[in-house]
Design an enzyme around this catalytic site. Sequence first.
Site, PDB file in Angstrom:
ATOM      1  N   ASN A   8       0.724  -1.016  -0.222  1.00 45.36           N
ATOM      2  CA  ASN A   8      -0.043  -0.325   0.439  1.00 45.36           C
ATOM      3  C   ASN A   8       1.440   1.255  -0.318  1.00 45.36           C
ATOM      4  O   ASN A   8       1.365   1.972   1.066  1.00 45.36           O
ATOM      5  CB  ASN A   8      -0.724  -0.130   1.073  1.00 45.36           C
ATOM      6  N   ARG A  65      -2.681  -1.869  -3.753  1.00 43.99           N
ATOM      7  CA  ARG A  65      -3.802  -0.637  -3.927  1.00 43.99           C
ATOM      8  C   ARG A  65      -2.884   0.471  -4.563  1.00 43.99           C
ATOM      9  O   ARG A  65      -2.482   0.924  -4.775  1.00 43.99           O
ATOM     10  CB  ARG A  65      -2.927  -0.148  -2.309  1.00 43.99           C
ATOM     11  N   HIS A 154     -11.983   5.672  -0.575  1.00 43.56           N
ATOM     12  CA  HIS A 154     -12.407   5.025  -0.255  1.00 43.56           C
ATOM     13  C   HIS A 154     -12.136   3.815   0.105  1.00 43.56           C
ATOM     14  O   HIS A 154     -13.218   3.277   0.524  1.00 43.56           O
ATOM     15  CB  HIS A 154     -12.032   6.221   0.756  1.00 43.56           C
ATOM     16  N   HIS A 182     -16.058   6.309   7.041  1.00 45.27           N
ATOM     17  CA  HIS A 182     -14.656   6.775   7.494  1.00 45.27           C
ATOM     18  C   HIS A 182     -13.980   8.289   8.129  1.00 45.27           C
ATOM     19  O   HIS A 182     -13.829   8.472   6.767  1.00 45.27           O
ATOM     20  CB  HIS A 182     -13.641   6.262   5.534  1.00 45.27           C
ATOM     21  N   ASN A 185      -7.526  10.796   8.265  1.00 44.40           N
ATOM     22  CA  ASN A 185      -7.276  12.604   8.443  1.00 44.40           C
ATOM     23  C   ASN A 185      -7.786  12.924   7.068  1.00 44.40           C
ATOM     24  O   ASN A 185      -8.044  13.802   6.811  1.00 44.40           O
ATOM     25  CB  ASN A 185      -5.287  12.403   7.861  1.00 44.40           C
ATOM     26  N   ARG A 215      -7.941  19.147   4.264  1.00 45.94           N
ATOM     27  CA  ARG A 215      -8.824  19.666   3.264  1.00 45.94           C
ATOM     28  C   ARG A 215     -10.212  20.093   3.858  1.00 45.94           C
ATOM     29  O   ARG A 215     -10.529  19.761   4.872  1.00 45.94           O
ATOM     30  CB  ARG A 215      -9.153  18.221   2.471  1.00 45.94           C
ATOM     31  N   ASP A 256      -4.838  17.315  14.163  1.00 43.84           N
ATOM     32  CA  ASP A 256      -4.956  15.871  15.005  1.00 43.84           C
ATOM     33  C   ASP A 256      -6.257  16.264  15.590  1.00 43.84           C
ATOM     34  O   ASP A 256      -6.454  17.720  16.339  1.00 43.84           O
ATOM     35  CB  ASP A 256      -3.473  15.660  15.812  1.00 43.84           C
ATOM     36  N   MET A 257      -7.603  15.832  15.162  1.00 46.48           N
ATOM     37  CA  MET A 257      -8.490  15.452  16.489  1.00 46.48           C
ATOM     38  C   MET A 257      -8.363  15.544  18.058  1.00 46.48           C
ATOM     39  O   MET A 257      -9.267  16.219  18.341  1.00 46.48           O
ATOM     40  CB  MET A 257      -9.847  14.886  15.877  1.00 46.48           C
ATOM     41  N   ARG A 258      -7.474  14.920  18.311  1.00 50.31           N
ATOM     42  CA  ARG A 258      -7.450  14.632  19.367  1.00 50.31           C
ATOM     43  C   ARG A 258      -6.397  15.535  20.434  1.00 50.31           C
ATOM     44  O   ARG A 258      -7.853  16.574  21.011  1.00 50.31           O
ATOM     45  CB  ARG A 258      -5.879  13.556  20.379  1.00 50.31           C
ATOM     46  N   GLY A 304      -8.752   6.217  11.991  1.00 51.86           N
ATOM     47  CA  GLY A 304      -8.817   7.162  13.712  1.00 51.86           C
ATOM     48  C   GLY A 304      -9.593   7.292  13.887  1.00 51.86           C
ATOM     49  O   GLY A 304      -9.128   6.733  15.541  1.00 51.86           O
ATOM     50  N   GLY A 306     -12.449   8.190  13.762  1.00 53.71           N
ATOM     51  CA  GLY A 306     -13.936   6.828  14.155  1.00 53.71           C
ATOM     52  C   GLY A 306     -13.866   5.892  14.834  1.00 53.71           C
ATOM     53  O   GLY A 306     -15.045   5.728  14.965  1.00 53.71           O
ATOM     54  N   GLU A 356      -7.615  -2.056   5.323  1.00 57.36           N
ATOM     55  CA  GLU A 356      -7.558  -1.860   3.856  1.00 57.36           C
ATOM     56  C   GLU A 356      -6.839  -3.274   3.388  1.00 57.36           C
ATOM     57  O   GLU A 356      -7.164  -3.452   2.598  1.00 57.36           O
ATOM     58  CB  GLU A 356      -7.772  -0.381   3.762  1.00 57.36           C
TER      59      GLU A 356
END
Length: 370
Positions: A8, A65, A154, A182, A185, A215, A256-258, A304, A306, A356
């Site tokens: 991948n 992939r 995805h 999904h 990032n 994005r 980073d969502m965290r 990540g 989700g 994946e």
Amino acid sequence: MNRILVLNCGSSSVKYRLYDGDEVRDKGTVERVAEPGGGPADHESAVRQIIEGLDLAGLTGVGHRVVHGGRKFSAPVRIDDAVVAAIEDLIPLAPLHNPANLAGIRVAREALPDTPQVAVFDTAFHHTLPEAAATYAIDRQVAERYGVRRYGFHGTSHAYVSRRTAELLDRPYGELNTITLHLGNGASACAVQGGRSVATSMGMSPLEGLVMGTRSGDLDPTIIFHLRREAGMGVDDIDDLLNHRSGLLGLTGVNDMREVLARRDAGDRAAALAFDVYRRRITGYVGAYYALLGRVDAVTFTAGVGEHAAPVRAAVLAGLDRLGIAVDPARNAGTGDRVISPDGAEVTVCVVATDEEREIARQTRDVLDL
């Protein structure tokens, strides 16, 4: 027993998995490919490093992939020179990813000339989109000439996760209607009706749809013209802005969502706004896909964010009780593949870890009839 190597190749990394049947025998990721002061100089070097470091005795196939298969590839295919040439022709539709995918293919074919190799396309799962879902309302001749349509991405993740959801619920895959989210990032939503993608949020490129790490997702196209005319920005500058300096990064300075959640909880107003923009976009897609499907059996979170961000899952589905969608707080706080909706909920809410590479291995075996 069949042995499958999965490669991948991302824009700056190469992930690999070596399977004996369904069991992972070896795995890893080569990071910072082609980055100054980073890892290998290019994807070719990274893939050679991986192949040379593995025990590939008895290898029966290699699965690759490939991000973009355009309209030509609606299913995984065994790789030959014609397939390589066709993937090269699609580089304008995926200039960051298809070249990296091709690098892995070339090195693997050179190093393992007697081993059959298969290309598995991110876009293939979405070839079942109805024409009304894939068509943009622009001049038809222009669209056909330049390949302007919704391709979706995805696909291997949405395929794996929707199938795994059916297994988790012990329901026939061909009878289940699922909305898969999904959220990493990169992020996308997909409506899966009886195992077929019928709507997805990413479009001609991975830029459309949900708010992502860097994005923008959906926006008014006039913004592009406005930035060109009023700010004097060139096409490449705007491309860089929307793909690499927008989303959570553009709104908060971090992707980073965290970190976004930590700042929001500490009272940071920019982080709070970014979180609201992020979850509001996802909620809107859930509602839209519910309407398109007519009946929804499950909503499944993956990737990540989700899989690991309970506050995101709770916020995205808050207020959807009238649609039969709810999240149980205790179950939401758990770990692993699981149901997080209350007992008796009309729509089952799930968390499923995407895989994946396992999906690529499965599709590779199918093509090679192993």
